[in-house]
Design an enzyme around this catalytic site. Structure first.
Site, short mmCIF file in Angstrom:
data_model
loop_
_atom_site.label_atom_id
_atom_site.label_comp_id
_atom_site.label_asym_id
_atom_site.label_seq_id
_atom_site.Cartn_x
_atom_site.Cartn_y
_atom_site.Cartn_z
CE1 TYR A 55 -4.35 -1.30 0.12
CE2 TYR A 55 -3.14 -3.09 1.16
CZ TYR A 55 -4.27 -2.62 0.54
OH TYR A 55 -5.32 -3.46 0.30
N GLY A 57 2.86 3.91 -1.53
CA GLY A 57 3.15 4.29 -2.90
C GLY A 57 1.85 4.34 -3.69
N GLY A 59 -1.36 3.42 -5.55
CA GLY A 59 -2.31 2.31 -5.52
C GLY A 59 -2.19 1.48 -4.26
CG HIS A 75 -2.03 8.21 4.03
ND1 HIS A 75 -1.59 8.39 2.73
CD2 HIS A 75 -2.11 9.46 4.57
CE1 HIS A 75 -1.41 9.68 2.51
NE2 HIS A 75 -1.72 10.35 3.62
CG ASP A 76 -3.43 4.07 0.04
OD1 ASP A 76 -2.68 5.07 0.15
OD2 ASP A 76 -3.07 3.01 -0.52
CG ASP A 126 -1.11 14.04 4.26
OD1 ASP A 126 -1.65 13.00 3.83
OD2 ASP A 126 -0.84 15.01 3.53
#
Length: 151
Positions: A55, A57, A59, A75-76, A126
């Site tokens: 996860y 990076g 995608g 985070h995604d 973030d």
């Protein structure tokens, strides 16, 4: 109009057309990198988190390989929630392009009160991830893995 003026005008128009076809760079990711450096006191370069696990990076899919990769999955997901907010739903306002105000004081991250709803949400995504990265062990074996076979 003088011929020289026409040439300048033509050059400007061509430049603008060319610039319109260049995809915009995610400005927010620069801030996120700075938050990571603040939280971990510069102990590990930000680039080490760009291609980690399934996860961290661009995608992400499958099962996170460890707790650090889980930080990236969260985070995604947080960015995914930001994209659903009406305040973040206009051109260049999503999580990858919207910049926010924050402070870093000796490893402590604070999202400032002057952020609008969208910026505050993204800043907190973030901030949470940067703190998670700082407290979670980094396993070199999970950097640059084959995501097709491991994720």
């Amino acid at each position: 109009m003088y011929p020289a003026h026409l040439l300048v005008l033509l050059a400007v128009c061509v430049s603008l057309l060319g610039a319109a076809s260049i995809p915009a760079r995610p400005l927010n990711l620069y801030q996120f990198g700075n938050m990571i450096q603040c939280a971990n006191h510069g102990r590990r370069p930000t680039r080490h988190y760009m291609d980690y696990g399934c996860y961290c990076g661009k995608g992400g899919s499958g099962t996170p390989v460890d707790e650090l990769d889980r930080c990236c999955q969260i985070h995604d997901d947080c960015y995914g929630e930001a994209e659903k907010l009406p305040a973040c739903n206009y051109m260049m306002s999503g999580p990858y392009y919207n910049t926010y105000s924050y402070e870093c004081n000796d490893g402590e991250l604070t999202c400032k009160d002057n952020n609008d709803e969208c910026k505050a949400f993204i800043c907190n995504c973030d901030r949470t991830a940067a703190i998670c990265f700082a407290r979670t062990p980094y396993n070199d074996a999970n950097w640059n893995i084959n995501t097709k076979t491991r994720c």
